[in-house]
Write a protein that holds these residues in place. Structure first.
Motif, PDB file in Angstrom:
ATOM      1  N   CYS A 175       0.817  -1.216   0.000  1.00  0.00           N
ATOM      2  CA  CYS A 175       0.000   0.000   0.000  1.00  0.00           C
ATOM      3  C   CYS A 175       0.848   1.262   0.000  1.00  0.00           C
ATOM      4  CB  CYS A 175      -0.936   0.009   1.208  1.00  0.00           C
ATOM      5  SG  CYS A 175      -2.113  -1.353   1.205  1.00  0.00           S
ATOM      6  N   ASP A 176       2.137   1.130  -0.286  1.00  0.00           N
ATOM      7  CA  ASP A 176       3.019   2.292  -0.253  1.00  0.00           C
ATOM      8  C   ASP A 176       2.716   3.198  -1.436  1.00  0.00           C
ATOM      9  OD1 ASP A 176       4.976   4.089   0.150  1.00  0.00           O
ATOM     10  OD2 ASP A 176       6.663   2.711  -0.074  1.00  0.00           O
ATOM     11  N   THR A 177       2.197   4.383  -1.153  1.00  0.00           N
ATOM     12  CA  THR A 177       1.834   5.328  -2.219  1.00  0.00           C
ATOM     13  C   THR A 177       2.722   6.562  -2.223  1.00  0.00           C
ATOM     14  OG1 THR A 177       0.197   6.363  -0.762  1.00  0.00           O
ATOM     15  CG2 THR A 177      -0.568   4.594  -2.214  1.00  0.00           C
ATOM     16  N   ALA A 178       3.799   6.545  -1.446  1.00  0.00           N
ATOM     17  CA  ALA A 178       4.695   7.696  -1.412  1.00  0.00           C
ATOM     18  C   ALA A 178       5.482   7.785  -2.709  1.00  0.00           C
ATOM     19  CB  ALA A 178       5.648   7.579  -0.223  1.00  0.00           C
ATOM     20  N   CYS A 179       6.070   8.946  -2.945  1.00  0.00           N
ATOM     21  CA  CYS A 179       6.895   9.093  -4.133  1.00  0.00           C
ATOM     22  C   CYS A 179       8.077   8.140  -4.049  1.00  0.00           C
ATOM     23  CB  CYS A 179       7.414  10.529  -4.239  1.00  0.00           C
ATOM     24  SG  CYS A 179       6.169  11.696  -4.769  1.00  0.00           S
ATOM     25  N   PRO A 180       8.402   7.438  -5.119  1.00  0.00           N
ATOM     26  CA  PRO A 180       9.549   6.535  -5.080  1.00  0.00           C
ATOM     27  C   PRO A 180      10.841   7.323  -4.980  1.00  0.00           C
ATOM     28  CG  PRO A 180       8.719   6.733  -7.313  1.00  0.00           C
ATOM     29  CD  PRO A 180       7.742   7.463  -6.429  1.00  0.00           C
ATOM     30  N   ALA A 181      11.888   6.654  -4.486  1.00  0.00           N
ATOM     31  CA  ALA A 181      13.192   7.298  -4.392  1.00  0.00           C
ATOM     32  C   ALA A 181      13.687   7.655  -5.790  1.00  0.00           C
ATOM     33  CB  ALA A 181      14.179   6.364  -3.694  1.00  0.00           C
ATOM     34  N   THR A 182      14.306   8.814  -5.901  1.00  0.00           N
ATOM     35  CA  THR A 182      14.832   9.254  -7.188  1.00  0.00           C
ATOM     36  C   THR A 182      15.900   8.284  -7.670  1.00  0.00           C
ATOM     37  OG1 THR A 182      14.429  11.549  -6.577  1.00  0.00           O
ATOM     38  CG2 THR A 182      15.920  11.159  -8.406  1.00  0.00           C
ATOM     39  N   ARG A 183      15.784   7.850  -8.914  1.00  0.00           N
ATOM     40  CA  ARG A 183      16.756   6.921  -9.487  1.00  0.00           C
ATOM     41  C   ARG A 183      17.859   7.710 -10.176  1.00  0.00           C
ATOM     42  NH1 ARG A 183      14.356   1.792  -9.456  1.00  0.00           N
ATOM     43  NH2 ARG A 183      16.150   1.069 -10.637  1.00  0.00           N
ATOM     44  N   HIS A 184      19.077   7.182 -10.087  1.00  0.00           N
ATOM     45  CA  HIS A 184      20.219   7.861 -10.680  1.00  0.00           C
ATOM     46  C   HIS A 184      20.103   7.881 -12.201  1.00  0.00           C
ATOM     47  CE1 HIS A 184      23.892   9.876  -9.924  1.00  0.00           C
ATOM     48  NE2 HIS A 184      24.660   9.012 -10.548  1.00  0.00           N
ATOM     49  N   ILE A 185      19.746   6.774 -12.793  1.00  0.00           N
ATOM     50  CA  ILE A 185      19.282   6.723 -14.175  1.00  0.00           C
ATOM     51  C   ILE A 185      17.974   5.935 -14.148  1.00  0.00           C
ATOM     52  CG2 ILE A 185      21.541   6.941 -15.262  1.00  0.00           C
ATOM     53  CD1 ILE A 185      21.582   3.974 -15.692  1.00  0.00           C
ATOM     54  N   ASP A 186      17.014   6.356 -14.935  1.00  0.00           N
ATOM     55  CA  ASP A 186      15.650   5.866 -14.745  1.00  0.00           C
ATOM     56  C   ASP A 186      15.084   5.268 -16.028  1.00  0.00           C
ATOM     57  OD1 ASP A 186      13.169   5.326 -13.802  1.00  0.00           O
ATOM     58  OD2 ASP A 186      12.664   7.375 -13.218  1.00  0.00           O
ATOM     59  N   TYR A 187      14.910   3.939 -16.019  1.00  0.00           N
ATOM     60  CA  TYR A 187      14.269   3.236 -17.128  1.00  0.00           C
ATOM     61  C   TYR A 187      12.820   2.889 -16.790  1.00  0.00           C
ATOM     62  CZ  TYR A 187      18.562   2.685 -19.845  1.00  0.00           C
ATOM     63  OH  TYR A 187      19.678   2.927 -20.620  1.00  0.00           O
ATOM     64  N   SER A 188      12.211   3.635 -15.874  1.00  0.00           N
ATOM     65  CA  SER A 188      10.826   3.349 -15.498  1.00  0.00           C
ATOM     66  C   SER A 188       9.881   3.457 -16.689  1.00  0.00           C
ATOM     67  CB  SER A 188      10.373   4.310 -14.392  1.00  0.00           C
ATOM     68  OG  SER A 188      11.123   4.120 -13.220  1.00  0.00           O
ATOM     69  N   GLY A 189      10.177   4.355 -17.616  1.00  0.00           N
ATOM     70  CA  GLY A 189       9.342   4.484 -18.799  1.00  0.00           C
ATOM     71  C   GLY A 189       9.373   3.260 -19.696  1.00  0.00           C
ATOM     72  N   TRP A 190      10.395   2.403 -19.512  1.00  0.00           N
ATOM     73  CA  TRP A 190      10.539   1.179 -20.301  1.00  0.00           C
ATOM     74  C   TRP A 190      10.319  -0.054 -19.428  1.00  0.00           C
ATOM     75  CZ3 TRP A 190      10.891   2.356 -25.313  1.00  0.00           C
ATOM     76  CH2 TRP A 190      11.436   3.593 -25.663  1.00  0.00           C
ATOM     77  N   ARG A 191       9.546   0.101 -18.341  1.00  0.00           N
ATOM     78  CA  ARG A 191       9.386  -1.010 -17.403  1.00  0.00           C
ATOM     79  C   ARG A 191       8.777  -2.241 -18.067  1.00  0.00           C
ATOM     80  NH1 ARG A 191       6.977   0.217 -11.536  1.00  0.00           N
ATOM     81  NH2 ARG A 191       8.755   1.635 -11.699  1.00  0.00           N
TER      82      ARG A 191
END
Length: 410
Positions: free
Chosen positions: A171-187
């Motif tokens: 249920c964690d809805t907090a902002c995720p920790a900032t990633r140094h390089i972020d491939y979240s858009g390609w998850r």
């Protein structure tokens, strides 16, 4: 002889805020897609957000002086002898307060903490010669995924694609920790069918020109010397006079993401695997990595032996002196899918080691050395290390194997 002493100074940290609408059902939260910093974007309380009030190590000092007993021909009593001949205290009373007043000829600092993350872990330090060391954290900033010598935190990056599904609470809805390089858009391209280390890799669909790319800002080192400041604004109150109106600061207080230096010579390293009929190949030819800085495009191909289906990238490039952005593109140029894993970028004269952990139990699964070759750790169902393997140019070799059992009594 030397004596080490640590000094603690006040530093800041980063918190994020997000807009959300809570429904009545548990875990049914509509969350916005943009997380904004409550520190840099609005008025904030520095003690609530952790900018003030937390003490971190700042510098470590070493004391250099002679011992009282210097003559080697004199008999000494090891229970009592060995004191400093003329000790100079580090602290001194000034205006009825203790203040640092070291003799700089004796107290010499050898390490300074320059950055730490919001969980208090040290992520960058430097020595008196200006050489930096950095640590990159993943798994929601709980585990170190890479350590780098002779590099600033923002100059190096590592991605093993392992912790994009890592979560401590459903249920964690907090902002995720900032990633140094972020491939979240390609998850959706992070795949579990193939992996060089860990459990996952990045899949680039085979469609004769498919690519997955990220762009990064290029910043010069002069921007690092600008220290963030808190701006206190006052206002007049009719009852009590002058009072605090608000506290603000700039975005420079936030931790930097991967943003290399223009004109810097860099190394890129990764592992790649092609699918399809590869039994008769000596090298992979249907994939490449392209790096562009606005004026120059450099193309890299894998080389060396194919080890357990994976081939290594290692290339050197120089960022343009006038570059403001660089783009790193992982490409498939054939009809079959291509998998990339253990991507590294760091300065040419730096040294990196990286780590892959299991995303559930956080056991160490692999350690990658300075050349991006892996040492693999295998465990039994009880979590006991049973096998240690080393990746070499001649293949993966087992270097240690352990078996143990408890004798059952009747």
């Amino acid at each position: 002889m030397k004596l080490t002493k640590h000094i603690y100074l006040l530093s800041g940290m980063v918190l994020l805020a997000m807009t959300q609408v809570n429904a009545q059902a548990p875990c049914d939260t509509i969350t916005g897609t943009i997380c904004k910093s409550i520190i840099a974007d609005t008025v904030f309380n520095p003690y609530v957000t952790g900018v003030l009030g937390n003490w971190r190590a700042n510098k470590s000092y070493t004391y250099y002086a002679r011992r009282t007993e210097q003559d080697p021909t004199t008999v000494t009593n090891i229970r009592r002898d060995g004191t400093f001949k003329d000790f100079s205290v580090f602290w001194a009373f000034q205006d009825n307060r203790l203040a640092a007043a070291p003799d700089t000829n004796r107290w010499v600092w050898n390490s300074e903490l320059t950055l730490f993350n919001r969980k208090g872990f040290e992520i960058e330090n430097r020595d008196p010669l200006g050489r930096y060391n950095a640590g990159l954290y993943g798994y929601n900033l709980t585990m170190p995924v890479a350590v780098v010598q002779n590099s600033r935190y923002r100059e190096s990056a590592y991605e093993g694609f392992e912790d994009y599904v890592f979560a401590t609470q459903l249920c964690d809805t907090a902002c995720p920790a900032t990633r140094h390089i972020d491939y979240s858009g390609w998850r959706s391209h992070i795949d579990t069918t193939q992996r060089h280390t860990g459990l996952r890799s990045l899949k680039v669909q085979g469609s004769n020109g498919a690519d997955i790319g990220l762009s990064f800002e290029v910043k010069n080192t002069t921007q690092d010397s600008v220290m963030p400041k808190l701006n206190f604004a006052l206002k007049q109150d009719n009852c009590i006079g002058t009072v605090l109106n608000n506290i603000k600061t700039s975005g420079k207080i936030l931790l930097p993401v991967f943003s290399p230096v223009p004109g810097k010579r860099m190394v890129i390293s990764a592992w790649v695997k092609e699918t399809g009929d590869t039994t008769l190949r000596n090298t992979y030819t249907k994939n490449k990595i392209v790096i562009t800085d606005g004026s120059t495009a450099l193309t890299f191909y894998p080389s060396g032996s194919i080890i357990e289906g994976w081939q290594r990238y290692e290339g050197v490039f120089t960022i343009g002196a006038n570059a403001t952005m660089i783009t790193i593109s992982l490409q498939s140029i054939g009809a079959n899918a291509v998998y990339f894993d253990d991507l590294r970028i760091h300065p040419f004269n730096a040294n990196m080691k990286s780590f892959a952990f299991h995303p559930v139990n956080l056991r160490l699964m692999a350690e990658l050395d300075e050349n991006n070759y892996a040492t693999l750790y295998e465990y039994d169902d009880e979590g006991t290390l049973i096998r240690l393997k080393k990746e070499t140019q001649r293949g993966v070799k087992t270097i240690k194997e352990t078996r143990s059992a408890l004798v059952k009594e009747n």
